[in-house]
Write a protein that holds these residues in place. Structure first.
Motif, PDB file in Angstrom:
ATOM      1  N   LYS A   1       0.992  -0.947  -0.254  1.00  0.00           N
ATOM      2  CA  LYS A   1       0.308   0.104  -0.259  1.00  0.00           C
ATOM      3  C   LYS A   1       1.110   1.175  -0.151  1.00  0.00           C
ATOM      4  CE  LYS A   1      -3.723   2.621   2.079  1.00  0.00           C
ATOM      5  NZ  LYS A   1      -4.411   2.449   3.444  1.00  0.00           N
ATOM      6  N   ILE A   2       0.333   2.627  -0.231  1.00  0.00           N
ATOM      7  CA  ILE A   2       1.706   3.198  -0.535  1.00  0.00           C
ATOM      8  C   ILE A   2       0.693   4.335  -0.131  1.00  0.00           C
ATOM      9  CG2 ILE A   2       2.095   5.441  -2.231  1.00  0.00           C
ATOM     10  CD1 ILE A   2       3.329   2.841  -2.652  1.00  0.00           C
ATOM     11  N   ARG A   3       1.039   5.041   0.700  1.00  0.00           N
ATOM     12  CA  ARG A   3       0.186   5.759   1.766  1.00  0.00           C
ATOM     13  C   ARG A   3      -0.057   7.264   1.126  1.00  0.00           C
ATOM     14  NH1 ARG A   3       4.399   5.088   4.397  1.00  0.00           N
ATOM     15  NH2 ARG A   3       5.354   7.060   4.185  1.00  0.00           N
ATOM     16  N   ASP A   4      -1.233   7.799   1.187  1.00  0.00           N
ATOM     17  CA  ASP A   4      -1.952   9.060   0.842  1.00  0.00           C
ATOM     18  C   ASP A   4      -0.598   9.732   0.958  1.00  0.00           C
ATOM     19  OD1 ASP A   4      -4.441   8.001   0.261  1.00  0.00           O
ATOM     20  OD2 ASP A   4      -5.801   8.796   2.018  1.00  0.00           O
ATOM     21  N   GLY A   5      -0.685  11.054  -0.303  1.00  0.00           N
ATOM     22  CA  GLY A   5       0.334  12.084   0.348  1.00  0.00           C
ATOM     23  C   GLY A   5       2.347  10.793  -0.236  1.00  0.00           C
ATOM     24  N   GLN A   6       1.924   9.763  -0.416  1.00  0.00           N
ATOM     25  CA  GLN A   6       3.321   9.689   0.032  1.00  0.00           C
ATOM     26  C   GLN A   6       3.876   9.579  -2.110  1.00  0.00           C
ATOM     27  OE1 GLN A   6       3.907   5.092   1.031  1.00  0.00           O
ATOM     28  NE2 GLN A   6       5.117   4.643   0.286  1.00  0.00           N
ATOM     29  N   ILE A   7       5.251   9.996  -1.259  1.00  0.00           N
ATOM     30  CA  ILE A   7       5.952  10.283  -2.684  1.00  0.00           C
ATOM     31  C   ILE A   7       6.301   9.261  -3.883  1.00  0.00           C
ATOM     32  CG2 ILE A   7       7.696  11.803  -4.462  1.00  0.00           C
ATOM     33  CD1 ILE A   7       6.669  14.235  -2.810  1.00  0.00           C
ATOM     34  N   ILE A   8       6.217   8.778  -4.918  1.00  0.00           N
ATOM     35  CA  ILE A   8       7.092   7.259  -5.300  1.00  0.00           C
ATOM     36  C   ILE A   8       7.781   7.580  -6.536  1.00  0.00           C
ATOM     37  CG2 ILE A   8       5.724   5.226  -6.503  1.00  0.00           C
ATOM     38  CD1 ILE A   8       3.195   6.080  -5.417  1.00  0.00           C
ATOM     39  N   ASN A   9       8.939   7.306  -6.221  1.00  0.00           N
ATOM     40  CA  ASN A   9      10.149   7.032  -7.501  1.00  0.00           C
ATOM     41  C   ASN A   9       9.674   6.070  -8.101  1.00  0.00           C
ATOM     42  OD1 ASN A   9      11.513   9.273  -6.433  1.00  0.00           O
ATOM     43  ND2 ASN A   9      11.790   8.357  -4.651  1.00  0.00           N
ATOM     44  N   LEU A  10       9.171   6.444  -9.416  1.00  0.00           N
ATOM     45  CA  LEU A  10       8.616   5.939 -10.576  1.00  0.00           C
ATOM     46  C   LEU A  10       9.474   4.844 -11.033  1.00  0.00           C
ATOM     47  CD1 LEU A  10       5.290   7.691 -11.736  1.00  0.00           C
ATOM     48  CD2 LEU A  10       5.517   5.870 -10.204  1.00  0.00           C
ATOM     49  N   ARG A  11       9.083   3.565 -11.074  1.00  0.00           N
ATOM     50  CA  ARG A  11      10.777   3.077 -12.441  1.00  0.00           C
ATOM     51  C   ARG A  11       9.585   2.464 -13.887  1.00  0.00           C
ATOM     52  NH1 ARG A  11      12.675  -0.857  -7.651  1.00  0.00           N
ATOM     53  NH2 ARG A  11      10.751  -1.696  -8.454  1.00  0.00           N
ATOM     54  N   ASN A  12      10.782   2.626 -14.659  1.00  0.00           N
ATOM     55  CA  ASN A  12       9.699   1.865 -15.930  1.00  0.00           C
ATOM     56  C   ASN A  12       9.566   0.889 -15.897  1.00  0.00           C
ATOM     57  OD1 ASN A  12       9.185   2.965 -18.601  1.00  0.00           O
ATOM     58  ND2 ASN A  12      10.302   1.307 -19.405  1.00  0.00           N
ATOM     59  N   GLY A  13       7.643   0.770 -16.226  1.00  0.00           N
ATOM     60  CA  GLY A  13       7.020  -1.053 -15.961  1.00  0.00           C
ATOM     61  C   GLY A  13       6.602  -0.931 -14.829  1.00  0.00           C
ATOM     62  N   ASP A  14       6.909  -0.232 -14.395  1.00  0.00           N
ATOM     63  CA  ASP A  14       5.690  -0.262 -12.517  1.00  0.00           C
ATOM     64  C   ASP A  14       4.811  -0.678 -12.323  1.00  0.00           C
ATOM     65  OD1 ASP A  14       7.979   0.015 -10.399  1.00  0.00           O
ATOM     66  OD2 ASP A  14       7.339   1.829 -10.226  1.00  0.00           O
ATOM     67  N   HIS A  15       3.630  -1.109 -11.709  1.00  0.00           N
ATOM     68  CA  HIS A  15       2.579  -2.103 -12.066  1.00  0.00           C
ATOM     69  C   HIS A  15       1.907  -1.199 -10.172  1.00  0.00           C
ATOM     70  CE1 HIS A  15       3.627  -4.032 -15.214  1.00  0.00           C
ATOM     71  NE2 HIS A  15       2.695  -4.643 -15.675  1.00  0.00           N
ATOM     72  N   PHE A  16       0.469  -1.047 -10.388  1.00  0.00           N
ATOM     73  CA  PHE A  16       0.032  -0.362  -9.416  1.00  0.00           C
ATOM     74  C   PHE A  16      -1.730  -0.791  -9.727  1.00  0.00           C
ATOM     75  CE2 PHE A  16       3.160   2.411 -10.394  1.00  0.00           C
ATOM     76  CZ  PHE A  16       3.534   2.948  -8.973  1.00  0.00           C
ATOM     77  N   VAL A  17      -2.117  -0.738  -8.571  1.00  0.00           N
ATOM     78  CA  VAL A  17      -4.137  -1.322  -8.740  1.00  0.00           C
ATOM     79  C   VAL A  17      -4.130  -0.343  -7.598  1.00  0.00           C
ATOM     80  CG1 VAL A  17      -3.624  -3.320  -9.588  1.00  0.00           C
ATOM     81  CG2 VAL A  17      -3.312  -3.096  -6.929  1.00  0.00           C
ATOM     82  N   SER A  18      -4.897  -0.065  -8.088  1.00  0.00           N
ATOM     83  CA  SER A  18      -6.245   0.265  -7.276  1.00  0.00           C
ATOM     84  C   SER A  18      -7.189  -0.364  -6.386  1.00  0.00           C
ATOM     85  CB  SER A  18      -7.255   1.720  -7.465  1.00  0.00           C
ATOM     86  OG  SER A  18      -8.102   1.431  -8.146  1.00  0.00           O
ATOM     87  N   ARG A  19      -7.815   0.252  -5.087  1.00  0.00           N
ATOM     88  CA  ARG A  19      -8.624  -0.905  -4.333  1.00  0.00           C
ATOM     89  C   ARG A  19      -9.447  -0.162  -3.827  1.00  0.00           C
ATOM     90  NH1 ARG A  19      -7.741  -5.493  -6.211  1.00  0.00           N
ATOM     91  NH2 ARG A  19      -5.527  -6.571  -5.933  1.00  0.00           N
ATOM     92  N   GLN A  20     -10.895  -0.302  -3.442  1.00  0.00           N
ATOM     93  CA  GLN A  20     -11.710   0.871  -2.916  1.00  0.00           C
ATOM     94  C   GLN A  20     -11.835  -0.427  -1.618  1.00  0.00           C
ATOM     95  OE1 GLN A  20     -15.475   0.561  -4.292  1.00  0.00           O
ATOM     96  NE2 GLN A  20     -16.646   2.235  -2.398  1.00  0.00           N
ATOM     97  N   LYS A  21     -11.513   0.378  -0.743  1.00  0.00           N
ATOM     98  CA  LYS A  21     -11.972  -0.344   0.553  1.00  0.00           C
ATOM     99  C   LYS A  21     -13.702  -0.112   1.197  1.00  0.00           C
ATOM    100  CE  LYS A  21      -9.792  -0.985   5.174  1.00  0.00           C
ATOM    101  NZ  LYS A  21      -8.191  -0.090   5.820  1.00  0.00           N
ATOM    102  N   LEU A  22     -13.958  -1.989   1.311  1.00  0.00           N
ATOM    103  CA  LEU A  22     -14.861  -1.675   1.547  1.00  0.00           C
ATOM    104  C   LEU A  22     -15.752  -2.009   2.667  1.00  0.00           C
ATOM    105  CD1 LEU A  22     -15.542  -5.034  -0.983  1.00  0.00           C
ATOM    106  CD2 LEU A  22     -16.219  -3.135  -1.818  1.00  0.00           C
ATOM    107  N   HIS A  23     -16.712  -0.895   3.616  1.00  0.00           N
ATOM    108  CA  HIS A  23     -17.315  -1.061   4.201  1.00  0.00           C
ATOM    109  C   HIS A  23     -18.877  -1.870   4.720  1.00  0.00           C
ATOM    110  CE1 HIS A  23     -14.092   2.477   5.110  1.00  0.00           C
ATOM    111  NE2 HIS A  23     -14.650   2.300   4.327  1.00  0.00           N
TER     112      HIS A  23
END
Length: 145
Positions: free
Chosen positions: A54-76
């Motif tokens: 998990k990438i924290r809100d406001g956290q800066i990510i140093n990107l690398r070519n080919g990085d893969h991310f997913v977005s997730r919604q927290k279910l309540h």
């Protein structure tokens, strides 16, 4: 003075490729790039072997070519009226019972349906969780030997 060269990076978010010149960005900027609302979704970096970090809100990510991310919604959702939350939208009924602090061997899980009534799940059955779901537990009713 160092020269800055603009290098295009390709990253993947939710299986869709994006190109960017900016090698360091906040999680919210990447979510917006993918068309996701940062107030609703969180960003995860896919590491080796499919592990999600998990990438924290406001956290800066140093990107690398080919990085893969997913977005997730927290279910309540609730179980027996107690608030619960999870990023995992499909779990076994037994796992949800344990989350509620009850032994799956002695309890059943049921979803309260919007039109009334319930939908009961066996322990091994995978339950597709939707935001706002309400579940209840019920003690097994056993026969007399």
């Amino acid at each position: 003075m160092a020269s800055h060269t603009n290098t295009s990076l390709q990253i993947v978010i939710d299986d869709k490729a994006f190109h960017t010149q900016d090698g360091d960005q906040e999680a919210a900027a990447l979510l917006l790039l993918a068309g996701r609302d940062p107030k609703v979704f969180d960003l995860f970096l896919l590491k080796k072997n499919g592990v999600e970090e998990k990438i924290r809100d406001g956290q800066i990510i140093n990107l690398r070519n080919g990085d893969h991310f997913v977005s997730r919604q927290k279910l309540h959702f609730t179980i027996d009226g107690e608030p619960q939350s999870s990023y995992d939208d499909d779990q076994s009924a037994a796992a949800l019972l344990r989350l509620a602090g009850v032994d799956p061997a002695g309890y059943d899980l049921a979803r309260i349906l919007p039109a009334g009534g319930t939908q009961t799940f066996s322990d091994a059955q995978i339950v597709k969780i939707r935001n706002g779901d309400e579940f209840v537990t019920a003690k097994h009713v056993g026969g007399v030997a």
